[in-house]
Design a protein around this motif. Structure first.
Motif, PDB file in Angstrom:
ATOM      1  N   GLY A  67       0.804  -1.222   0.000  1.00 10.88           N
ATOM      2  CA  GLY A  67       0.000   0.000   0.000  1.00 10.88           C
ATOM      3  C   GLY A  67       0.830   1.262   0.000  1.00 10.88           C
ATOM      4  N   LEU A  68       2.074   1.160  -0.438  1.00 13.82           N
ATOM      5  CA  LEU A  68       2.967   2.322  -0.479  1.00 13.82           C
ATOM      6  C   LEU A  68       3.267   2.694  -1.919  1.00 13.82           C
ATOM      7  CD1 LEU A  68       5.518   1.078   2.194  1.00 13.82           C
ATOM      8  CD2 LEU A  68       3.620   2.640   2.558  1.00 13.82           C
ATOM      9  N   GLU A  69       3.636   3.946  -2.121  1.00 15.50           N
ATOM     10  CA  GLU A  69       4.041   4.391  -3.446  1.00 15.50           C
ATOM     11  C   GLU A  69       5.504   4.771  -3.401  1.00 15.50           C
ATOM     12  OE1 GLU A  69       1.698   7.187  -5.596  1.00 15.50           O
ATOM     13  OE2 GLU A  69      -0.151   6.479  -4.667  1.00 15.50           O
ATOM     14  N   ILE A  70       6.179   4.541  -4.519  1.00 20.47           N
ATOM     15  CA  ILE A  70       7.581   4.916  -4.629  1.00 20.47           C
ATOM     16  C   ILE A  70       7.650   6.244  -5.344  1.00 20.47           C
ATOM     17  CG2 ILE A  70       9.812   4.297  -5.630  1.00 20.47           C
ATOM     18  CD1 ILE A  70       9.014   1.417  -5.414  1.00 20.47           C
ATOM     19  N   SER A  71       8.395   7.161  -4.762  1.00 18.27           N
ATOM     20  CA  SER A  71       8.583   8.438  -5.441  1.00 18.27           C
ATOM     21  C   SER A  71       9.607   8.268  -6.550  1.00 18.27           C
ATOM     22  CB  SER A  71       9.056   9.499  -4.444  1.00 18.27           C
ATOM     23  OG  SER A  71      10.285   9.124  -3.899  1.00 18.27           O
ATOM     24  N   SER A  72       9.600   9.188  -7.479  1.00 16.10           N
ATOM     25  CA  SER A  72      10.518   9.136  -8.612  1.00 16.10           C
ATOM     26  C   SER A  72      11.959   9.148  -8.127  1.00 16.10           C
ATOM     27  CB  SER A  72      10.259  10.334  -9.516  1.00 16.10           C
ATOM     28  OG  SER A  72      11.144  10.347 -10.584  1.00 16.10           O
ATOM     29  N   ASP A  73      12.805   8.376  -8.769  1.00 18.70           N
ATOM     30  CA  ASP A  73      14.209   8.287  -8.389  1.00 18.70           C
ATOM     31  C   ASP A  73      14.957   9.528  -8.854  1.00 18.70           C
ATOM     32  OD1 ASP A  73      16.735   5.673  -8.806  1.00 18.70           O
ATOM     33  OD2 ASP A  73      16.837   7.642  -7.875  1.00 18.70           O
ATOM     34  N   ASP A  74      15.397  10.356  -7.909  1.00 21.95           N
ATOM     35  CA  ASP A  74      16.081  11.600  -8.245  1.00 21.95           C
ATOM     36  C   ASP A  74      17.328  11.372  -9.065  1.00 21.95           C
ATOM     37  OD1 ASP A  74      14.157  13.056  -6.898  1.00 21.95           O
ATOM     38  OD2 ASP A  74      15.278  13.062  -5.027  1.00 21.95           O
ATOM     39  N   LYS A  75      18.036  10.272  -8.810  1.00 20.37           N
ATOM     40  CA  LYS A  75      19.246   9.991  -9.574  1.00 20.37           C
ATOM     41  C   LYS A  75      18.932   9.812 -11.053  1.00 20.37           C
ATOM     42  CE  LYS A  75      22.013   7.899  -5.968  1.00 20.37           C
ATOM     43  NZ  LYS A  75      22.724   6.716  -5.533  1.00 20.37           N
ATOM     44  N   LEU A  76      17.826   9.149 -11.348  1.00 21.89           N
ATOM     45  CA  LEU A  76      17.459   8.940 -12.745  1.00 21.89           C
ATOM     46  C   LEU A  76      16.876  10.202 -13.356  1.00 21.89           C
ATOM     47  CD1 LEU A  76      15.952   5.356 -12.656  1.00 21.89           C
ATOM     48  CD2 LEU A  76      18.279   6.071 -13.152  1.00 21.89           C
ATOM     49  N   ASP A  77      16.216  11.033 -12.563  1.00 25.47           N
ATOM     50  CA  ASP A  77      15.633  12.262 -13.082  1.00 25.47           C
ATOM     51  C   ASP A  77      16.694  13.202 -13.646  1.00 25.47           C
ATOM     52  OD1 ASP A  77      13.046  11.562 -12.604  1.00 25.47           O
ATOM     53  OD2 ASP A  77      12.835  12.738 -10.786  1.00 25.47           O
ATOM     54  N   LYS A  78      17.896  13.164 -13.090  1.00 27.05           N
ATOM     55  CA  LYS A  78      18.917  14.075 -13.592  1.00 27.05           C
ATOM     56  C   LYS A  78      19.324  13.726 -15.028  1.00 27.05           C
ATOM     57  CE  LYS A  78      23.070  11.826 -11.740  1.00 27.05           C
ATOM     58  NZ  LYS A  78      24.147  11.940 -10.774  1.00 27.05           N
ATOM     59  N   TYR A  79      19.036  12.511 -15.473  1.00 24.76           N
ATOM     60  CA  TYR A  79      19.350  12.111 -16.837  1.00 24.76           C
ATOM     61  C   TYR A  79      18.171  12.309 -17.786  1.00 24.76           C
ATOM     62  CZ  TYR A  79      23.326   9.883 -14.620  1.00 24.76           C
ATOM     63  OH  TYR A  79      24.461   9.657 -13.903  1.00 24.76           O
ATOM     64  N   LYS A  80      17.016  12.651 -17.252  1.00 28.43           N
ATOM     65  CA  LYS A  80      15.815  12.795 -18.080  1.00 28.43           C
ATOM     66  C   LYS A  80      15.934  14.040 -18.955  1.00 28.43           C
ATOM     67  CE  LYS A  80      10.961  13.835 -17.701  1.00 28.43           C
ATOM     68  NZ  LYS A  80       9.992  14.392 -16.785  1.00 28.43           N
ATOM     69  N   PRO A  81      15.835  13.851 -20.274  1.00 31.32           N
ATOM     70  CA  PRO A  81      15.906  15.010 -21.161  1.00 31.32           C
ATOM     71  C   PRO A  81      14.665  15.891 -21.040  1.00 31.32           C
ATOM     72  CG  PRO A  81      15.938  12.934 -22.403  1.00 31.32           C
ATOM     73  CD  PRO A  81      15.725  12.599 -20.976  1.00 31.32           C
ATOM     74  N   GLU A  82      14.807  17.152 -21.399  1.00 35.39           N
ATOM     75  CA  GLU A  82      13.685  18.090 -21.315  1.00 35.39           C
ATOM     76  C   GLU A  82      12.541  17.677 -22.231  1.00 35.39           C
ATOM     77  OE1 GLU A  82      15.999  22.210 -20.152  1.00 35.39           O
ATOM     78  OE2 GLU A  82      15.526  21.837 -22.265  1.00 35.39           O
ATOM     79  N   TRP A  83      12.836  17.040 -23.351  1.00 37.66           N
ATOM     80  CA  TRP A  83      11.819  16.671 -24.326  1.00 37.66           C
ATOM     81  C   TRP A  83      11.030  15.421 -23.928  1.00 37.66           C
ATOM     82  CZ3 TRP A  83      13.079  11.830 -25.790  1.00 37.66           C
ATOM     83  CH2 TRP A  83      14.426  11.475 -25.791  1.00 37.66           C
ATOM     84  N   ALA A  84      11.469  14.722 -22.890  1.00 36.49           N
ATOM     85  CA  ALA A  84      10.807  13.476 -22.479  1.00 36.49           C
ATOM     86  C   ALA A  84       9.481  13.782 -21.780  1.00 36.49           C
ATOM     87  CB  ALA A  84      11.714  12.688 -21.556  1.00 36.49           C
ATOM     88  N   ASP A  85       8.459  12.991 -22.116  1.00 35.17           N
ATOM     89  CA  ASP A  85       7.165  13.159 -21.473  1.00 35.17           C
ATOM     90  C   ASP A  85       6.888  11.978 -20.533  1.00 35.17           C
ATOM     91  OD1 ASP A  85       6.316  11.001 -23.053  1.00 35.17           O
ATOM     92  OD2 ASP A  85       5.295  12.272 -24.500  1.00 35.17           O
ATOM     93  N   GLU A  86       5.705  11.987 -19.920  1.00 34.61           N
ATOM     94  CA  GLU A  86       5.329  10.955 -18.943  1.00 34.61           C
ATOM     95  C   GLU A  86       5.370   9.552 -19.562  1.00 34.61           C
ATOM     96  OE1 GLU A  86       4.680  11.615 -15.734  1.00 34.61           O
ATOM     97  OE2 GLU A  86       4.257   9.534 -15.259  1.00 34.61           O
ATOM     98  N   ASN A  87       4.910   9.419 -20.807  1.00 34.57           N
ATOM     99  CA  ASN A  87       4.924   8.131 -21.484  1.00 34.57           C
ATOM    100  C   ASN A  87       6.354   7.619 -21.666  1.00 34.57           C
ATOM    101  OD1 ASN A  87       3.620   5.911 -22.814  1.00 34.57           O
ATOM    102  ND2 ASN A  87       4.356   6.767 -24.739  1.00 34.57           N
ATOM    103  N   ASP A  88       7.275   8.529 -21.966  1.00 35.53           N
ATOM    104  CA  ASP A  88       8.682   8.147 -22.111  1.00 35.53           C
ATOM    105  C   ASP A  88       9.234   7.608 -20.796  1.00 35.53           C
ATOM    106  OD1 ASP A  88       9.305  11.082 -24.154  1.00 35.53           O
ATOM    107  OD2 ASP A  88       8.644   9.077 -24.769  1.00 35.53           O
TER     108      ASP A  88
END
Length: 140
Positions: A67-88
């Motif tokens: 019953g818990l949710e995992i927050s987005s991994d900050d380490k991976l977010d730093k590699y996320k390009p600006e053009w990437a959307d939720e589906n990506d």
């Protein structure tokens, strides 16, 4: 109590005895028994991760079971390009999950090694997706 029952059912569905799962997850069998019987609260995230590993499921599945949710991994977010959307991002998560068990010559990688491999796979994913978009060959 629902978590304990769900955990017990999943363990049985996977074909593990209580002792086998305890050994695979590196936790005390008595603690696991109390957990399954609703005599323990939901475990800490670290213990949930151990249980997920022992049951050979993703930590996301285990956290959802609890019953818990995992927050987005900050380490991976730093590699996320600006053009990437939720589906990506969902595609990336699926890609990483399919490459979840990380071993080298039959030996499981330690946490630091897994994080490094995950970073590399993440960068490869974004680079390949960018190439596909530029060439117009992206398949969704």
């Amino acid at each position: 109590m629902a978590f304990g029952n769900d955990l017990k059912n999943l363990r049985k569905e996977k074909g593990f005895t209580l002792r086998q799962l305890a050994m695979q997850a590196n936790i005390n069998p008595g603690y696991l028994s109390r957990l399954e019987n609703g005599k323990q609260n939901i475990p800490k995230p670290e213990t949930l991760e151990k249980l997920a590993k022992g049951l050979r499921i993703s930590k996301e599945e285990m956290f959802k079971l609890a019953g818990l949710e995992i927050s987005s991994d900050d380490k991976l977010d730093k590699y996320k390009p600006e053009w990437a959307d939720e589906n990506d991002v969902l595609q990336l998560d699926k890609f990483l999950e399919t490459n979840g068990e990380m071993t080298f010559k039959g030996v499981e990688l330690n946490k630091e090694q897994r994080e490094r491999v995950t970073e590399v796979l993440t960068q490869v994913f974004w680079n390949e997706l960018k190439k596909q978009r530029k060439s117009g060959k992206e398949s969704k």
